[in-house]
Design a protein around this motif. Structure first.
Motif, PDB file in Angstrom:
ATOM      1  N   MET A 167      46.819  -2.085  -8.232  1.00 30.63           N
ATOM      2  CA  MET A 167      46.671  -2.440  -6.849  1.00 30.63           C
ATOM      3  C   MET A 167      45.323  -1.924  -6.376  1.00 30.63           C
ATOM      4  O   MET A 167      44.916  -0.821  -6.718  1.00 30.63           O
ATOM      5  CB  MET A 167      47.800  -1.812  -6.028  1.00 30.63           C
ATOM      6  CG  MET A 167      47.756  -2.233  -4.596  1.00 30.63           C
ATOM      7  SD  MET A 167      49.355  -2.078  -3.834  1.00 30.63           S
ATOM      8  CE  MET A 167      49.093  -0.630  -2.901  1.00 30.63           C
ATOM      9  N   LYS A 168      44.628  -2.733  -5.589  1.00 31.84           N
ATOM     10  CA  LYS A 168      43.278  -2.368  -5.191  1.00 31.84           C
ATOM     11  C   LYS A 168      43.149  -2.344  -3.674  1.00 31.84           C
ATOM     12  O   LYS A 168      43.681  -3.214  -2.984  1.00 31.84           O
ATOM     13  CB  LYS A 168      42.290  -3.356  -5.779  1.00 31.84           C
ATOM     14  CG  LYS A 168      40.865  -2.942  -5.610  1.00 31.84           C
ATOM     15  CD  LYS A 168      39.952  -3.763  -6.494  1.00 31.84           C
ATOM     16  CE  LYS A 168      38.556  -3.177  -6.436  1.00 31.84           C
ATOM     17  NZ  LYS A 168      37.676  -3.761  -7.399  1.00 31.84           N
ATOM     18  N   PHE A 169      42.443  -1.319  -3.194  1.00 32.36           N
ATOM     19  CA  PHE A 169      42.068  -1.216  -1.788  1.00 32.36           C
ATOM     20  C   PHE A 169      40.554  -1.215  -1.749  1.00 32.36           C
ATOM     21  O   PHE A 169      39.911  -0.540  -2.558  1.00 32.36           O
ATOM     22  CB  PHE A 169      42.565   0.097  -1.172  1.00 32.36           C
ATOM     23  CG  PHE A 169      44.050   0.213  -1.095  1.00 32.36           C
ATOM     24  CD1 PHE A 169      44.758  -0.368  -0.064  1.00 32.36           C
ATOM     25  CD2 PHE A 169      44.752   0.915  -2.063  1.00 32.36           C
ATOM     26  CE1 PHE A 169      46.138  -0.257   0.006  1.00 32.36           C
ATOM     27  CE2 PHE A 169      46.121   1.044  -2.005  1.00 32.36           C
ATOM     28  CZ  PHE A 169      46.823   0.449  -0.953  1.00 32.36           C
ATOM     29  N   SER A 170      39.976  -1.937  -0.801  1.00 30.45           N
ATOM     30  CA  SER A 170      38.523  -1.891  -0.668  1.00 30.45           C
ATOM     31  C   SER A 170      38.130  -2.204   0.761  1.00 30.45           C
ATOM     32  O   SER A 170      38.841  -2.902   1.484  1.00 30.45           O
ATOM     33  CB  SER A 170      37.853  -2.867  -1.631  1.00 30.45           C
ATOM     34  OG  SER A 170      38.227  -4.178  -1.331  1.00 30.45           O
ATOM     35  N   THR A 171      36.993  -1.657   1.143  1.00 24.48           N
ATOM     36  CA  THR A 171      36.444  -1.913   2.465  1.00 24.48           C
ATOM     37  C   THR A 171      34.963  -1.603   2.432  1.00 24.48           C
ATOM     38  O   THR A 171      34.475  -0.976   1.488  1.00 24.48           O
ATOM     39  CB  THR A 171      37.146  -1.063   3.553  1.00 24.48           C
ATOM     40  OG1 THR A 171      36.698  -1.484   4.840  1.00 24.48           O
ATOM     41  CG2 THR A 171      36.888   0.415   3.369  1.00 24.48           C
ATOM     42  N   ARG A 172      34.259  -2.028   3.461  1.00 23.53           N
ATOM     43  CA  ARG A 172      32.844  -1.689   3.575  1.00 23.53           C
ATOM     44  C   ARG A 172      32.494  -1.496   5.044  1.00 23.53           C
ATOM     45  O   ARG A 172      33.103  -2.096   5.932  1.00 23.53           O
ATOM     46  CB  ARG A 172      31.966  -2.740   2.924  1.00 23.53           C
ATOM     47  CG  ARG A 172      32.002  -4.073   3.598  1.00 23.53           C
ATOM     48  CD  ARG A 172      31.041  -5.027   2.927  1.00 23.53           C
ATOM     49  NE  ARG A 172      30.951  -6.213   3.755  1.00 23.53           N
ATOM     50  CZ  ARG A 172      31.107  -7.430   3.313  1.00 23.53           C
ATOM     51  NH1 ARG A 172      31.369  -7.643   2.056  1.00 23.53           N
ATOM     52  NH2 ARG A 172      30.995  -8.450   4.127  1.00 23.53           N
ATOM     53  N   GLU A 173      31.521  -0.624   5.246  1.00 28.88           N
ATOM     54  CA  GLU A 173      31.052  -0.307   6.591  1.00 28.88           C
ATOM     55  C   GLU A 173      29.543  -0.209   6.580  1.00 28.88           C
ATOM     56  O   GLU A 173      28.958   0.228   5.595  1.00 28.88           O
ATOM     57  CB  GLU A 173      31.633   1.034   7.077  1.00 28.88           C
ATOM     58  CG  GLU A 173      33.116   1.032   7.324  1.00 28.88           C
ATOM     59  CD  GLU A 173      33.552   0.135   8.456  1.00 28.88           C
ATOM     60  OE1 GLU A 173      32.755  -0.104   9.396  1.00 28.88           O
ATOM     61  OE2 GLU A 173      34.682  -0.346   8.410  1.00 28.88           O
ATOM     62  N   ASP A 174      28.926  -0.583   7.688  1.00 26.87           N
ATOM     63  CA  ASP A 174      27.489  -0.417   7.854  1.00 26.87           C
ATOM     64  C   ASP A 174      27.241   0.831   8.688  1.00 26.87           C
ATOM     65  O   ASP A 174      27.905   1.045   9.704  1.00 26.87           O
ATOM     66  CB  ASP A 174      26.878  -1.634   8.537  1.00 26.87           C
ATOM     67  CG  ASP A 174      26.926  -2.880   7.655  1.00 26.87           C
ATOM     68  OD1 ASP A 174      27.245  -2.741   6.453  1.00 26.87           O
ATOM     69  OD2 ASP A 174      26.657  -3.974   8.166  1.00 26.87           O
ATOM     70  N   ILE A 175      26.289   1.627   8.239  1.00 27.60           N
ATOM     71  CA  ILE A 175      25.990   2.905   8.883  1.00 27.60           C
ATOM     72  C   ILE A 175      24.521   2.915   9.296  1.00 27.60           C
ATOM     73  O   ILE A 175      23.651   2.551   8.495  1.00 27.60           O
ATOM     74  CB  ILE A 175      26.271   4.082   7.920  1.00 27.60           C
ATOM     75  CG1 ILE A 175      27.741   4.090   7.506  1.00 27.60           C
ATOM     76  CG2 ILE A 175      25.883   5.415   8.551  1.00 27.60           C
ATOM     77  CD1 ILE A 175      28.083   5.116   6.447  1.00 27.60           C
ATOM     78  N   ALA A 205      30.345   0.597   0.496  1.00 25.05           N
ATOM     79  CA  ALA A 205      31.531  -0.117   0.004  1.00 25.05           C
ATOM     80  C   ALA A 205      32.366   0.880  -0.797  1.00 25.05           C
ATOM     81  O   ALA A 205      31.870   1.510  -1.726  1.00 25.05           O
ATOM     82  CB  ALA A 205      31.123  -1.294  -0.860  1.00 25.05           C
ATOM     83  N   VAL A 206      33.624   1.027  -0.392  1.00 21.62           N
ATOM     84  CA  VAL A 206      34.530   1.968  -1.057  1.00 21.62           C
ATOM     85  C   VAL A 206      35.704   1.167  -1.616  1.00 21.62           C
ATOM     86  O   VAL A 206      36.303   0.355  -0.906  1.00 21.62           O
ATOM     87  CB  VAL A 206      35.056   3.035  -0.070  1.00 21.62           C
ATOM     88  CG1 VAL A 206      35.970   4.012  -0.787  1.00 21.62           C
ATOM     89  CG2 VAL A 206      33.909   3.761   0.615  1.00 21.62           C
ATOM     90  N   SER A 207      36.021   1.417  -2.886  1.00 22.44           N
ATOM     91  CA  SER A 207      37.179   0.744  -3.478  1.00 22.44           C
ATOM     92  C   SER A 207      37.998   1.738  -4.295  1.00 22.44           C
ATOM     93  O   SER A 207      37.445   2.672  -4.880  1.00 22.44           O
ATOM     94  CB  SER A 207      36.739  -0.429  -4.362  1.00 22.44           C
ATOM     95  OG  SER A 207      36.026   0.027  -5.470  1.00 22.44           O
ATOM     96  N   MET A 208      39.291   1.532  -4.282  1.00 18.26           N
ATOM     97  CA  MET A 208      40.227   2.328  -5.079  1.00 18.26           C
ATOM     98  C   MET A 208      41.122   1.369  -5.841  1.00 18.26           C
ATOM     99  O   MET A 208      41.722   0.477  -5.254  1.00 18.26           O
ATOM    100  CB  MET A 208      41.102   3.207  -4.182  1.00 18.26           C
ATOM    101  CG  MET A 208      40.393   4.362  -3.555  1.00 18.26           C
ATOM    102  SD  MET A 208      41.500   5.325  -2.504  1.00 18.26           S
ATOM    103  CE  MET A 208      42.564   6.052  -3.733  1.00 18.26           C
ATOM    104  N   ASP A 209      41.192   1.570  -7.148  1.00 17.33           N
ATOM    105  CA  ASP A 209      42.040   0.744  -7.999  1.00 17.33           C
ATOM    106  C   ASP A 209      43.125   1.642  -8.589  1.00 17.33           C
ATOM    107  O   ASP A 209      42.817   2.567  -9.340  1.00 17.33           O
ATOM    108  CB  ASP A 209      41.198   0.102  -9.097  1.00 17.33           C
ATOM    109  CG  ASP A 209      41.982  -0.908  -9.911  1.00 17.33           C
ATOM    110  OD1 ASP A 209      43.055  -1.350  -9.457  1.00 17.33           O
ATOM    111  OD2 ASP A 209      41.514  -1.255 -11.017  1.00 17.33           O
ATOM    112  N   LEU A 210      44.382   1.394  -8.226  1.00 17.86           N
ATOM    113  CA  LEU A 210      45.516   2.200  -8.685  1.00 17.86           C
ATOM    114  C   LEU A 210      46.247   1.449  -9.786  1.00 17.86           C
ATOM    115  O   LEU A 210      46.565   0.262  -9.624  1.00 17.86           O
ATOM    116  CB  LEU A 210      46.493   2.464  -7.531  1.00 17.86           C
ATOM    117  CG  LEU A 210      46.029   3.397  -6.430  1.00 17.86           C
ATOM    118  CD1 LEU A 210      45.070   2.709  -5.483  1.00 17.86           C
ATOM    119  CD2 LEU A 210      47.220   3.903  -5.657  1.00 17.86           C
TER     120      LEU A 210
END
Length: 154
Positions: free
Chosen positions: A1-9, A105-110
């Motif tokens: 299962m994967k969670f991902s998101t991205r943000e501009d800073i 961009a941060v992603s986590m793959d479980l």
């Protein structure tokens, strides 16, 4: 299962990388929340740096081992974490959009490696919308903290 998101800073890539790779502050934060952390190396954070972490979750003692598997300052790093029943790969990637703006961009793959972990992942899939919303909110909060710190000059 994967969670991902991205943000501009609104901060330069070097400043953002310094903050998102501040492993010592992550260790202190985990200690404040009751985790026991043993750092497995004594030098700078580099490929092969690792941590053994134990903490109580849902009434049971849990143990995890994390290892920095890839690092390319100021562009990205990857941490591989394993526990009794699950493997988690976390990747943080940075892209300079301009001199003063960076996309994170941060992603986590479980991945489950036991029946118990498969059951846990299955129940997480049922709540994926809620968990994704919480994941994105945490990343957004962290991004805003980085932006605020940059504006204040720290």
């Amino acid at each position: 299962m994967k969670f991902s998101t991205r943000e501009d800073i609104e901060a330069p890539i070097e400043h953002v990388f310094e903050r998102v790779s501040d492993f010592a502050s992550f260790e202190r934060r985990a200690l404040r929340h009751g985790a026991d952390i043993v750092r497995l190396d004594d030098g700078a954070y580099q490929v092969g740096s690792g941590w053994d972490v134990s903490f109580t979750f849902r009434g049971r003692e849990r143990r995890m081992h994390g290892e920095l598997t890839e690092i390319d300052p100021p562009n990205m790093y990857q941490v591989y974490t394993s526990s009794d029943g699950m493997n988690i790969t976390t990747e943080v990637q940075l892209v300079a959009l301009s001199r003063g703006r960076t996309r994170v961009a941060v992603s986590m793959d479980l991945r489950a490696k036991s029946l118990t972990a498969r059951l846990l992942l299955q129940s997480m899939k049922l709540a994926k919308t809620k968990l994704t919303k919480r994941f994105k909110a945490r990343v957004l909060e962290f991004a805003e903290d980085i932006e605020d710190a940059y504006r204040k000059g720290s």
